[in-house]
Design an enzyme around this catalytic site. Structure first.
Site, PDB file in Angstrom:
ATOM      1  N   ARG A 232     -12.241 -35.876  28.098  1.00  0.00           N
ATOM      2  CA  ARG A 232     -11.415 -34.844  28.731  1.00  0.00           C
ATOM      3  C   ARG A 232     -10.740 -35.478  29.934  1.00  0.00           C
ATOM      4  O   ARG A 232     -11.362 -36.257  30.684  1.00  0.00           O
ATOM      5  CB  ARG A 232     -12.247 -33.635  29.195  1.00  0.00           C
ATOM      6  CG  ARG A 232     -12.680 -32.684  28.093  1.00  0.00           C
ATOM      7  CD  ARG A 232     -11.497 -31.933  27.443  1.00  0.00           C
ATOM      8  NE  ARG A 232     -11.922 -31.039  26.367  1.00  0.00           N
ATOM      9  CZ  ARG A 232     -11.956 -31.359  25.078  1.00  0.00           C
ATOM     10  NH1 ARG A 232     -11.601 -32.564  24.685  1.00  0.00           N
ATOM     11  NH2 ARG A 232     -12.332 -30.469  24.170  1.00  0.00           N
ATOM     12  N   GLU A 261      -2.680 -32.364  30.796  1.00  0.00           N
ATOM     13  CA  GLU A 261      -2.121 -32.420  29.440  1.00  0.00           C
ATOM     14  C   GLU A 261      -1.632 -31.070  28.924  1.00  0.00           C
ATOM     15  O   GLU A 261      -0.780 -31.017  28.036  1.00  0.00           O
ATOM     16  CB  GLU A 261      -3.130 -33.029  28.457  1.00  0.00           C
ATOM     17  CG  GLU A 261      -4.336 -32.156  28.170  1.00  0.00           C
ATOM     18  CD  GLU A 261      -5.246 -32.769  27.104  1.00  0.00           C
ATOM     19  OE1 GLU A 261      -5.661 -33.931  27.260  1.00  0.00           O
ATOM     20  OE2 GLU A 261      -5.547 -32.077  26.112  1.00  0.00           O
ATOM     21  N   HIS A 293      -3.963 -36.672  22.687  1.00  0.00           N
ATOM     22  CA  HIS A 293      -5.138 -35.930  22.190  1.00  0.00           C
ATOM     23  C   HIS A 293      -5.190 -35.933  20.659  1.00  0.00           C
ATOM     24  O   HIS A 293      -5.227 -34.872  20.026  1.00  0.00           O
ATOM     25  CB  HIS A 293      -5.130 -34.494  22.736  1.00  0.00           C
ATOM     26  CG  HIS A 293      -6.528 -33.945  22.898  1.00  0.00           C
ATOM     27  ND1 HIS A 293      -6.941 -33.278  24.034  1.00  0.00           N
ATOM     28  CD2 HIS A 293      -7.609 -33.978  22.081  1.00  0.00           C
ATOM     29  CE1 HIS A 293      -8.200 -32.913  23.887  1.00  0.00           C
ATOM     30  NE2 HIS A 293      -8.623 -33.329  22.705  1.00  0.00           N
TER      31      HIS A 293
END
Ligand code: NAI
Length: 327
Positions: A232, A261, A293
């Site tokens: 993360r 993000e 991601h």
């Protein structure tokens, strides 16, 4: 159950429709992300399905609850985006997909290592332009290097196995795990930081891991270390990472996740003005590799995510016990 699926991408539709054949759930696919303003779109649905950057905070939950939503299914493992206390208070149930092909994320972390190390992305472009020079493409052997894993859960172990296969000496830090496979040495975080040639982050984001990797940690690391974060974004202090890159402390950085993000990832912004100064700065370094991601993004993982999500909805509908239930 009628379910509003927020932040839908084409592949979500494809895999959810594939596994939903013959079941009695009805999906409404919405491209917008969930937040307090968009929650109203779930009116008429008893459930919602969300992803990593949907904002399931207290305000959003209140709107959802007023709209009649009782069940929230996450199509991801991490649940840092959900206010679980508030969900409990509102008597809403929340489910996640705790595991879906940990190998998918582990293999992506390794892909980032290999790309940064052997510079295949640069070689590909060079050769296409008729440039067959090897200048500035030099890499290093992974064999005999020290790989440090932060967070020895499913993905951490899958990653460690691959690195062991490369001939790396693998150590790991995990405050909860007491016993590791024999080829992994459990060490203190300080030791992992100072001894590793490459470090890969596989712990969840929580109050203990927020900005876990900051200037103090960079100071402990070897000069020229490689850091990979597929976990993360906010586990890494982006400002401090940029400073560490500027002074050459950080030799390579691979990130599949980024603190900010939510404003960028999963969208095509190629024709837009990107205002995020930090990501622009990161993109300017030749030794930084950013992917948006995609660690989870394999066919196997997408099928597992859709199947488990459907099972979670079935169990919510039938009030069945389910280990994936967070509250
Ligand atoms: P897991 O729950 O199996 O493992 C997490 C491990 O981290 C556990 O062993 C836990 O003890 C450890 N941990 C907890 N606090 C820690 C701390 N302060 N320091 C070090 N270790 C700590 O989770 P899994 O499936 O391995 O996933 C790890 C993370 O990967 C998820 O939380 C998620 O954020 C991220 N992820 C990223 C994906 C991507 O597409 N890039 C996809 C799936 C997960």
């Amino acid at each position: 159950m009628k379910v509003a699926v927020f932040s839908t991408q084409s592949y979500d539709k494809q895999f959810f429709n594939l596994v939903n054949r013959g079941s009695n759930h009805e999906f409404t696919f919405l491209e917008v992300a969930l937040n307090a303003d968009t929650a109203i779109l779930a009116t008429g649905c008893q459930g919602i399905c969300v992803f990593v950057n949907d904002k399931v905070d207290a305000r959003t939950l209140e709107v959802l609850c007023q709209s009649g939503v009782k069940t929230i299914v996450l199509r991801c493992a991490g649940f840092n985006q959900v206010d679980l206390e508030k969900a409990k208070e509102l008597k809403m149930s929340v489910y996640r997909v705790p595991s879906y092909s940990p190998e998918a994320v582990a293999e992506h972390a390794v892909a980032m290592i290999m790309t940064l190390n052997r510079k295949t992305h640069k070689a590909y472009n060079r050769v296409r332009e008729g440039n067959f020079s090897l200048e500035r493409l030099i890499g290093f052997n992974l064999h005999d290097k020290k790989a440090g894993v932060i967070g020895l859960g499913q993905i951490g172990v899958a990653f460690a196995k691959i690195m062991h296969g490369f001939g790396c000496e693998v150590s790991a830090y995990d405050p909860i795990v007491e016993k590791a496979p024999s080829f992994i040495k459990l060490v203190a975080l300080d030791t992992l930081m100072s001894d590793s040639d490459l470090i890969s982050v596989h712990c969840p984001l929580n109050e203990h891991t927020h900005h876990l990797i900051d200037q103090k940690r960079f100071d402990q690391m070897k000069d020229g270390v490689m850091l990979i974060n597929t976990s993360r974004g906010a586990i890494l202090n982006t400002h401090d990472a940029i400073e560490a890159l500027k002074r050459g402390k950080l030799g390579y950085l691979g990130i599949d996740v980024y603190e900010q993000e939510a404003q960028l990832f999963f969208r095509d912004l190629s024709e837009s003005l990107i205002e995020d100064e930090q990501i622009l700065r990161l993109m300017s370094f030749s030794n930084v590799l950013i992917t948006a991601h995609q660690g989870f993004f394999t066919t196997e993982a997408l099928i597992e995510i859709a199947q488990t999500t459907l099972q979670n909805l079935n169990d919510a509908d039938n009030d069945q016990p389910n280990a994936n239930k967070l509250c």
